[in-house]
Motif scaffolding. Sequence first.
Motif, short mmCIF file in Angstrom:
data_model
loop_
_atom_site.label_atom_id
_atom_site.label_comp_id
_atom_site.label_asym_id
_atom_site.label_seq_id
_atom_site.Cartn_x
_atom_site.Cartn_y
_atom_site.Cartn_z
N ASP A 83 0.95 -1.17 0.34
CA ASP A 83 -0.34 -0.57 0.33
C ASP A 83 0.66 1.28 0.40
OD1 ASP A 83 -2.44 -2.15 2.25
OD2 ASP A 83 -1.87 -1.35 -0.19
N LEU A 84 1.76 1.20 -0.85
CA LEU A 84 2.47 2.50 -0.83
C LEU A 84 2.52 3.04 -2.55
CD1 LEU A 84 6.27 1.57 0.72
CD2 LEU A 84 4.10 2.25 1.90
N GLY A 85 2.93 3.92 -2.96
CA GLY A 85 2.58 5.08 -3.24
C GLY A 85 3.62 5.33 -4.23
N ALA A 86 3.67 5.78 -5.42
CA ALA A 86 4.97 6.56 -5.64
C ALA A 86 5.12 7.84 -5.34
CB ALA A 86 4.20 6.97 -7.12
N ALA A 87 4.17 8.58 -4.80
CA ALA A 87 5.09 9.68 -3.87
C ALA A 87 6.05 9.29 -2.38
CB ALA A 87 3.46 10.52 -3.02
N VAL A 139 22.05 13.18 -15.33
CA VAL A 139 22.78 12.32 -15.98
C VAL A 139 24.03 11.67 -16.42
CG1 VAL A 139 22.42 11.53 -13.34
CG2 VAL A 139 21.39 10.51 -15.20
N SER A 140 24.82 11.31 -17.01
CA SER A 140 25.40 11.02 -17.85
C SER A 140 24.23 10.41 -18.51
CB SER A 140 26.72 10.80 -17.92
OG SER A 140 26.90 9.50 -16.60
N ARG A 141 25.23 9.46 -19.75
CA ARG A 141 24.17 8.37 -20.34
C ARG A 141 24.95 7.06 -20.32
NH1 ARG A 141 20.04 10.04 -23.54
NH2 ARG A 141 20.09 7.54 -24.79
N ASN A 142 25.75 6.95 -20.15
CA ASN A 142 26.39 5.50 -19.82
C ASN A 142 27.11 5.78 -18.99
OD1 ASN A 142 26.65 5.32 -23.11
ND2 ASN A 142 27.81 6.69 -23.61
N GLY A 143 27.40 4.40 -18.61
CA GLY A 143 28.19 4.14 -17.54
C GLY A 143 27.60 3.27 -16.75
N TRP A 144 27.79 2.91 -15.15
CA TRP A 144 27.19 2.47 -13.97
C TRP A 144 26.78 3.64 -13.35
CZ3 TRP A 144 25.78 -1.71 -12.10
CH2 TRP A 144 25.18 -2.09 -11.02
N HIS A 145 25.61 3.49 -12.94
CA HIS A 145 24.33 4.76 -12.72
C HIS A 145 24.43 4.10 -10.80
CE1 HIS A 145 23.85 7.64 -15.82
NE2 HIS A 145 24.24 6.82 -15.99
N ARG A 146 25.03 4.53 -10.07
CA ARG A 146 24.31 3.74 -8.49
C ARG A 146 22.62 4.41 -8.54
NH1 ARG A 146 27.15 7.03 -5.71
NH2 ARG A 146 25.06 8.23 -4.20
N ILE A 147 21.96 3.48 -8.07
CA ILE A 147 20.43 3.63 -7.61
C ILE A 147 20.43 3.47 -6.44
CG2 ILE A 147 18.33 3.14 -7.95
CD1 ILE A 147 18.83 1.49 -10.25
N ASP A 148 19.70 4.88 -5.54
CA ASP A 148 20.01 4.41 -4.46
C ASP A 148 18.15 4.81 -4.36
OD1 ASP A 148 22.09 6.87 -3.41
OD2 ASP A 148 22.39 4.44 -3.21
N VAL A 149 17.82 4.22 -3.60
CA VAL A 149 16.54 3.51 -2.93
C VAL A 149 15.68 4.10 -2.15
CG1 VAL A 149 13.40 2.73 -3.70
CG2 VAL A 149 16.13 1.91 -4.72
N ARG A 150 14.82 4.96 -1.55
CA ARG A 150 14.41 4.93 -0.34
C ARG A 150 12.87 5.43 0.15
NH1 ARG A 150 19.16 9.52 2.00
NH2 ARG A 150 20.57 8.30 1.22
N VAL A 151 12.43 4.72 1.19
CA VAL A 151 11.15 5.17 1.42
C VAL A 151 10.69 6.48 2.88
CG1 VAL A 151 9.28 4.04 2.44
CG2 VAL A 151 10.08 2.73 0.87
#
Lengths: 286, 445
Positions: A49-53, A257-269
Amino acid sequence: MRVAASAAVLALGFVTHPVAVSQQPVFSSRAEIVRVDVLVLKDGKPMRDLGAADFEIRDNGVLQQVELLSAEEMPLNVVLALDHSDSLTGTGLRDLQNAGRALLDGLTDRDGAALVTFGSAVTAASSLTRDREAVRSALVRPASGGLTALIDGCFAGLMLGASEVGRSLLLVFSDGLDTSSFLTADAVVGSAQRADVVTYGVVAGDKPRQSFLRNLTKATGGDLIEVGGTKDVGATFLRLLNEYRQRYLLSYTPAGVSRNGWHRIDVRVKQRNVTVRARPGYLAGS
Amino acid sequence: MKTVALAVAIAMLPIAGAQREVPPIRGFERFQEWSRLVWTHTPGQLDDAARAVAAWPPADLLELRTDLGVAVKLIASGAKRGAVAHYTDEGDWLPSGQWVNRTARPRAIRVDDFPDLFLLPGPRPMRELDVAELTRFMKRAALLHTDIAMLVPAANEVPVVRRTAEPTLSALRIVDGEDKGWQPNPVHWDFGRTALDGVRPNPANDHFVSAWYQATSAYLGFRREFGFLALQLERGRAIFTKDASLLLYSGIMHETYAAPGVQTALQSLSGGIFRPSVKATADELKLAEGFFRRALDLDPNMAIARLHLGRVVGLQGRHKEAAGELRTALSSLIGATDARQRYFAELFLGAEEQAQSRTSEAAAAFQRARLLFPNAQSPHLAISQLAWQAADRTAAQAALQALAGLPAALEDREDPWWTYEVSAVLDREVLFNKLLAIAAEDLRK
């Protein structure tokens, strides 16, 4: 060359939807849209029951505009990669077959399944298909035996998972460490970073330092589960399938962000005291 | 696993030594019984003599080996009549894993007793030691114990024990990456080495001794009995300093020590258990490289050594250098009847090209490997992974489709990669045939 056998296998799965992959770029991990499969745990239980926000995603530290996709509308592809090496015989093998059957029973008619087995030989025993009977039949074929090509087997499983449209889950079971693969651990973990396949590993027995599986599952936002023995695998598979169904499917179009290479993703709630599990990044241009 | 038997028809050779009646030498009755069985044994056969010796208690065999070692030292030092060696048999590890303490056993061996100790033919008293007969005896002794080691499985299989003290001789049995326990080195290989140290005038100039080390090392390498192999090669290299084959086998042993199967088994060893003398991957690869280079110094055209060199250099991250070695190996292998070595060279070359981001060159090498063994999985996996890395999803999936199309039966989809570490010793039967032919000639003289 056993062309006839090749043709029979090809008819089942791989060639069924190759065009579908390129016609629906919204499900790919190209630089235009990034899809992130996220599990949110509170007190060890999946949180719904979490939303995009409720989510924040940072791509290389830059906050992104998040959309929540409807995971329920997307078919689920489950790939089983099972250890069939010499160390698994008799009761252990039967437990694995039962575990596979239990998992297949937990799928819906819209879901696809596939089976990879690995001893010394890596066998795509069944390609990705909605014909669960075909996969059940493949489960009971004799084990190939030999050493443990875990890394090669996981790669084959990743490719199967990436071969079709939909959300893909790779469930790997092994009771040992890799002893005979040609591909390297780094190469396969690197491949996983380019594939949108969440990998869970289930290991049995007292095997310390499962570094390959630990790195692979971490790279894909999955987890490594240790069980006491093969009799526990079925219940574990079902629990992981259930857990996977309760993940959120987020997406964003990278900006700033740049188009190429490794991108770090940080996901928080935007809540405290939760655990978020998602892949740590992606390779742009893949 | 098929056992290579020594099938030498030497049954008709004179065994005068065994038929002779000699007075017993006090304290060495067992030794004399052994000598009789050495003379009566038919090499290549699991006969009564081999069974008898194989059945002796381990403590007796260890004492006998010690006695033989002292005798051989006397022979090697050129000791003349009248010489005596005094020694104390202090003890040793039994195959069961127990230490036998024999400190209260002073013994003495006399050169004058050699004719009756070894049951040598000839008149008594013997004026001079018949070195030629003694040498023939030593070779027969080596063949007896080789047959026991190869044809009597129980002689090599001992209870698995855990010890806290470091054993003097040990081997780690590893099956599918799991530590299966300790297996102390069976004494029979030790008998062989000790006996051949007594070959005169010089074991280093004897083609039987050379053939024995090559054949038995190949056998042990094929069986992956690396603990025993290490001792065999150590002694072999000390005697034959210019034997490229022994250097090749030594390199392959260390290359195998560096492989995941061995390293993961070491990881699974818990505290308090002795860790074998296997080093970390990087150190083992360095050792392997050193041996391969030494082999190539002796024989620059040894393609198989260059192929292995390329592999270990690549595993150490020197990809351009590795690719060069592998290309050189490939040019040496043009026209070779065994496609396996070409297959390995192409497969490894593909990996080295990939590591240098030379994608099309890597793909070409993997494809050439695939053509050599179309049902082998490794090239298909490598091509798929390479394509995936290059973001060519279509090609990656196509290669996986090809993998899925491989035969289901394992025997129809052999991948030489699975037996890479023993590929250099697949000709062990040829080596044993060579040993047999030499033995037939030598023992007839």
